[in-house]
Design an enzyme around this catalytic site. Sequence first.
Site, PDB file in Angstrom:
ATOM      1  N   HIS A 261      -9.444   1.653   6.347  1.00 32.78           N
ATOM      2  CA  HIS A 261      -8.056   2.424   6.372  1.00 32.78           C
ATOM      3  C   HIS A 261      -7.134   1.757   7.628  1.00 32.78           C
ATOM      4  CE1 HIS A 261      -9.445   6.629   4.741  1.00 32.78           C
ATOM      5  NE2 HIS A 261      -8.941   5.649   3.809  1.00 32.78           N
ATOM      6  N   HIS A 391      -6.852  -0.085  -5.934  1.00 34.03           N
ATOM      7  CA  HIS A 391      -7.037  -0.784  -4.823  1.00 34.03           C
ATOM      8  C   HIS A 391      -7.192  -2.334  -5.346  1.00 34.03           C
ATOM      9  CE1 HIS A 391      -7.508   1.908  -1.647  1.00 34.03           C
ATOM     10  NE2 HIS A 391      -8.324   2.843  -2.333  1.00 34.03           N
TER      11      HIS A 391
END
Length: 416
Positions: A261, A391
């Site tokens: 993150h 992703h």
Amino acid sequence: MTLSIIGTDDAAPLGQPLIFSTVHREALLRDADRQLRFFAGSLRPQGGFFALGRDGTPLPDTEQELHTATRLVHAYSLGLAIGFKGAEEMIDHGMNFILTAHRDAVDGGYFWSVDDDGPVRAEKLAYGHAFVLLASASAMQAGHPDAAGLMADVLSIIEKHFWEPGLERSRDELNRDFTPFSTYRGMNANMHLSEALMAAFEATGDRRYLHKAGSILGFFTLGMASENGWRIPEHYHQDWTPDPTYAGDPMFRPPGTTPGHSLEFARLLLQYWDLSGREDARLPDAARNLVDRALSDAWNEEKGGLAYTMDTQGRVAIGKRLWWPVTEGIGALASLIKLAPTQTDEMWYRRLWGFSEDTLIDHAYGGWFPELDDEGKPTDGTFTGKPDLYHSLQAALYPLADGVSRQRDGLRKLAG
């Protein structure tokens, strides 16, 4: 290292950015195409999308979570930008499912999960609504006729029920009727909301969305990260003080801090800096600090890959090696290299692609394996099959666009 899928050549020696190598760029496009072709098999004629096994076989579970259809709409809007045939059908199919199956016609908002009989988990989550906003912004840029209406609807829900005025951040979880069922506040939903708000700005030019994204990014990067050794606390109490003892869903809310993150935030911070006129000199420095800390904390020197979570002191808490932190590292490094390339960034960029080539990319069927075991082999642990395109597709496409924002504009040049 010579990479058969990602590609390298003598025209791009270490010190010269690989992202400008023709061989590498062509290889990235090939991998993006293979990913898009693999996940095109998830289209479910009865509505929504199948979850896929490693070989692309549809899995039997009919429950579908909100982030699945929304992320696929976003991914295939990127696919449309590079000229992928079949992208429009996937976008239209996903938009229809969001509007007819996930949308709550009684109370408004969007159910977290549904099956063929209706809502399974009827709660309203900020995480899911952030991806509805991202899907609408992406579909708008793809020219879908329902995108503007979807964006207006989800923005009204976010602003009315999730956004906390004065704090300029989002609460996380509400019941079907939008009454709160917990006091939990979290970084992950807000991070993805900043992503979606910037996409909404890129789609509409409305600076209100950019301002909201900036308020989220500032709190977590210039605030929380800088105060915590450039590790961003994941979980918070209702008053937005960090909750280091929290442990929830192991996929969405693991305990500790999450280097992946931090890498994602670094990329988003550079996107915001670019969109906002490159005026705040603190932002590139903050992005650099986030990337450096995440890679130094999480890289597995013995086996490669990035650890899933760290404790507050920077020690590995959950050592699982998942695909998505590696993809986010690639995106963040590509952004840094575009702005001010360094040999260290280039080394890391090649290292992450080399690891991906050797262990994560499925050369037989397409797509990326989501998790590796201790021997570096694909395993079904946290996930089953191949759960996601979002992703890994972006890892292949981010390096190809000219800049660090307005990615679709750069990708359309490739298709044109």
